[in-house]
Design a protein around this motif. Structure first.
Motif, PDB file in Angstrom:
ATOM      1  N   PRO A 190       9.635  16.876   8.180  1.00 27.63           N
ATOM      2  CA  PRO A 190       9.342  15.437   8.169  1.00 27.63           C
ATOM      3  C   PRO A 190       7.843  15.190   8.138  1.00 27.63           C
ATOM      4  N   ALA A 191       7.457  14.054   7.580  1.00 27.79           N
ATOM      5  CA  ALA A 191       6.039  13.712   7.502  1.00 27.79           C
ATOM      6  C   ALA A 191       5.452  13.567   8.899  1.00 27.79           C
ATOM      7  N   SER A 192       4.205  13.945   9.036  1.00 28.89           N
ATOM      8  CA  SER A 192       3.532  13.808  10.312  1.00 28.89           C
ATOM      9  C   SER A 192       3.256  12.340  10.614  1.00 28.89           C
ATOM     10  N   ASP A 193       2.992  12.043  11.876  1.00 29.70           N
ATOM     11  CA  ASP A 193       2.665  10.672  12.260  1.00 29.70           C
ATOM     12  C   ASP A 193       1.429  10.184  11.526  1.00 29.70           C
ATOM     13  N   GLU A 194       0.483  11.086  11.299  1.00 26.10           N
ATOM     14  CA  GLU A 194      -0.748  10.684  10.609  1.00 26.10           C
ATOM     15  C   GLU A 194      -0.448  10.258   9.176  1.00 26.10           C
ATOM     16  N   ILE A 195       0.400  11.004   8.479  1.00 26.77           N
ATOM     17  CA  ILE A 195       0.751  10.645   7.109  1.00 26.77           C
ATOM     18  C   ILE A 195       1.488   9.309   7.089  1.00 26.77           C
ATOM     19  N   ILE A 196       2.416   9.138   8.025  1.00 25.96           N
ATOM     20  CA  ILE A 196       3.162   7.879   8.092  1.00 25.96           C
ATOM     21  C   ILE A 196       2.217   6.705   8.308  1.00 25.96           C
ATOM     22  N   ASP A 197       1.263   6.880   9.233  1.00 26.57           N
ATOM     23  CA  ASP A 197       0.301   5.814   9.513  1.00 26.57           C
ATOM     24  C   ASP A 197      -0.556   5.499   8.289  1.00 26.57           C
ATOM     25  N   GLU A 198      -1.009   6.541   7.605  1.00 28.13           N
ATOM     26  CA  GLU A 198      -1.880   6.316   6.449  1.00 28.13           C
ATOM     27  C   GLU A 198      -1.111   5.688   5.283  1.00 28.13           C
ATOM     28  N   ILE A 199       0.132   6.074   5.095  1.00 27.90           N
ATOM     29  CA  ILE A 199       0.961   5.432   4.063  1.00 27.90           C
ATOM     30  C   ILE A 199       1.157   3.951   4.403  1.00 27.90           C
ATOM     31  N   GLY A 200       1.389   3.661   5.684  1.00 31.17           N
ATOM     32  CA  GLY A 200       1.524   2.271   6.108  1.00 31.17           C
ATOM     33  C   GLY A 200       0.264   1.475   5.832  1.00 31.17           C
ATOM     34  N   ASP A 201      -0.899   2.070   6.123  1.00 29.61           N
ATOM     35  CA  ASP A 201      -2.169   1.392   5.861  1.00 29.61           C
ATOM     36  C   ASP A 201      -2.354   1.143   4.368  1.00 29.61           C
ATOM     37  N   LEU A 202      -1.941   2.112   3.556  1.00 33.66           N
ATOM     38  CA  LEU A 202      -2.059   1.962   2.103  1.00 33.66           C
ATOM     39  C   LEU A 202      -1.179   0.817   1.604  1.00 33.66           C
ATOM     40  N   LEU A 203       0.058   0.774   2.073  1.00 29.98           N
ATOM     41  CA  LEU A 203       0.961  -0.310   1.668  1.00 29.98           C
ATOM     42  C   LEU A 203       0.421  -1.668   2.110  1.00 29.98           C
ATOM     43  N   PHE A 204      -0.112  -1.724   3.323  1.00 27.99           N
ATOM     44  CA  PHE A 204      -0.662  -2.972   3.845  1.00 27.99           C
ATOM     45  C   PHE A 204      -1.840  -3.435   2.985  1.00 27.99           C
ATOM     46  N   ALA A 205      -2.669  -2.472   2.554  1.00 25.72           N
ATOM     47  CA  ALA A 205      -3.811  -2.811   1.701  1.00 25.72           C
ATOM     48  C   ALA A 205      -3.352  -3.302   0.334  1.00 25.72           C
ATOM     49  N   VAL A 206      -2.302  -2.693  -0.206  1.00 30.86           N
ATOM     50  CA  VAL A 206      -1.777  -3.137  -1.500  1.00 30.86           C
ATOM     51  C   VAL A 206      -1.232  -4.565  -1.404  1.00 30.86           C
ATOM     52  N   VAL A 207      -0.558  -4.866  -0.300  1.00 27.00           N
ATOM     53  CA  VAL A 207      -0.071  -6.232  -0.091  1.00 27.00           C
ATOM     54  C   VAL A 207      -1.234  -7.210  -0.050  1.00 27.00           C
ATOM     55  N   ASN A 208      -2.322  -6.819   0.607  1.00 20.41           N
ATOM     56  CA  ASN A 208      -3.491  -7.689   0.693  1.00 20.41           C
ATOM     57  C   ASN A 208      -4.090  -7.923  -0.690  1.00 20.41           C
ATOM     58  N   LEU A 209      -4.136  -6.886  -1.514  1.00 20.00           N
ATOM     59  CA  LEU A 209      -4.629  -7.038  -2.882  1.00 20.00           C
ATOM     60  C   LEU A 209      -3.732  -8.003  -3.659  1.00 20.00           C
ATOM     61  N   ALA A 210      -2.429  -7.848  -3.499  1.00 18.99           N
ATOM     62  CA  ALA A 210      -1.494  -8.750  -4.177  1.00 18.99           C
ATOM     63  C   ALA A 210      -1.729 -10.193  -3.745  1.00 18.99           C
ATOM     64  N   ARG A 211      -1.936 -10.393  -2.444  1.00 21.22           N
ATOM     65  CA  ARG A 211      -2.150 -11.750  -1.934  1.00 21.22           C
ATOM     66  C   ARG A 211      -3.395 -12.378  -2.535  1.00 21.22           C
ATOM     67  N   LYS A 212      -4.465 -11.608  -2.624  1.00 19.88           N
ATOM     68  CA  LYS A 212      -5.701 -12.156  -3.179  1.00 19.88           C
ATOM     69  C   LYS A 212      -5.580 -12.455  -4.670  1.00 19.88           C
ATOM     70  N   LEU A 213      -4.622 -11.817  -5.328  1.00 20.12           N
ATOM     71  CA  LEU A 213      -4.371 -12.088  -6.744  1.00 20.12           C
ATOM     72  C   LEU A 213      -3.261 -13.115  -6.932  1.00 20.12           C
ATOM     73  N   HIS A 214      -2.816 -13.731  -5.822  1.00 20.81           N
ATOM     74  CA  HIS A 214      -1.778 -14.759  -5.837  1.00 20.81           C
ATOM     75  C   HIS A 214      -0.452 -14.214  -6.379  1.00 20.81           C
ATOM     76  N   VAL A 215      -0.151 -12.980  -5.973  1.00 22.84           N
ATOM     77  CA  VAL A 215       1.106 -12.339  -6.352  1.00 22.84           C
ATOM     78  C   VAL A 215       1.933 -12.121  -5.096  1.00 22.84           C
ATOM     79  N   GLN A 216       3.187 -12.585  -5.110  1.00 21.50           N
ATOM     80  CA  GLN A 216       4.082 -12.315  -3.992  1.00 21.50           C
ATOM     81  C   GLN A 216       4.538 -10.859  -4.076  1.00 21.50           C
ATOM     82  N   PRO A 217       4.205  -9.999  -3.110  1.00 26.27           N
ATOM     83  CA  PRO A 217       4.550  -8.579  -3.215  1.00 26.27           C
ATOM     84  C   PRO A 217       6.052  -8.336  -3.308  1.00 26.27           C
TER      85      PRO A 217
END
Length: 266
Positions: A190-217
């Motif tokens: 299974p993925a380590s906690d660190e990988i899980i956390d970093e994947i979560g941060d990446l997804l959160f950042a992508v959502v933020n990019l979508a929001r700034k481009l007025h795109v509903q993720p």
């Protein structure tokens, strides 16, 4: 509430069912919650497919659940449909004072802070789907100025988080090739906690990019899912026509079929 109105007729139907149907008689708010959640998602799917007939059916089902909540509230002597309508009118007038001669337009962020004095996230349900919750958290934080001015910041953040995911994978050192007992390969740990956390941060950042481009993720993800599914099903049909066993063909052959399907789309 007018008895011959759409909502009035729905309420009357539920009241009648409560009297005459054993199943309806024993329903509670708790037992109805799973059905309500299911109906909301079914309506969302109908909306994404722009299917008027399906939308009509799902709106009817949602109206039924709204009627259920009004009937249960009335049985517990908590509130009435008219009181709900009064609350709704007051809220909309408070949020649109300039439309009702009640004052100048109100800043949305300031309005939400007055409505939620316990913090910008007050009242935001944690059970929202992950992409939508991330979007709403960022949206709420932006009302007090915690936000980038444009999409440049979020785009750089996505690059930064992707680099941190790569670093976490290198630090973990595990072989994560797909495999398992069925094909004779060892099961990946299974993925380590660190990988899980970093994947979560990446997804959160992508959502933020979508929001700034007025795109509903959620909408973008839904479109991507449907596109992938349609293309992969086209690959399956192409493989069948050519007598190709997809399970043993290998990535190179499958990727060739995938590119062929993409070219046909164009």
């Amino acid at each position: 509430m007018q008895e011959n109105s759409a909502l009035g007729r729905a309420v009357a139907m539920v009241q009648d069912l409560r009297r005459r149907c054993p199943w309806d008689r024993v329903q509670t708010r708790e037992t109805l919650r799973p059905y309500l959640i299911e109906e909301v998602f079914e309506l969302d799917q109908a909306l994404s497919e722009n299917d008027p007939a399906a939308i009509r059916d799902e709106v009817a089902d949602l109206l039924l659940h709204l009627a259920w909540q009004l009937v249960l509230a009335d049985e517990h002597d908590e509130f009435t449909a008219d009181q709900i309508a009064d609350d709704l009118e007051k809220k909309m007038k408070r949020r649109h004072p300039h439309l009702f001669d009640l004052g100048p337009p109100t800043n949305w962020g300031a309005l939400k802070r007055r409505e939620n004095p316990n913090g910008v996230f007050a009242g935001l349900p944690s059970a929202l789907p992950g992409l939508l919750l991330a979007y709403r958290l960022q949206e709420r934080a932006a009302t007090i100025g915690f936000d980038w001015p444009d999409a440049t910041g979020p785009m750089e953040k996505v690059r930064e988080e992707l680099g941190e995911v790569a670093a976490a994978i290198r630090a973990d050192g595990a072989d994560r090739r797909t495999g398992g007992p069925a094909d004779g390969e060892p099961v990946s740990p299974p993925a380590s906690d660190e990988i899980i956390d970093e994947i979560g941060d990446l997804l959160f950042a992508v959502v933020n990019l979508a929001r700034k481009l007025h795109v509903q993720p959620h909408t973008a993800m839904d479109r991507a899912n449907r596109k992938f599914r349609a293309r992969f099903e086209a690959v399956e049909r192409l493989a069948t026509q050519r007598g190709i066993d997809m399970a043993t063909a290998g990535l190179e052959v499958l990727d060739g079929l995938w590119e062929e399907v993409k070219k046909r789309e164009k």
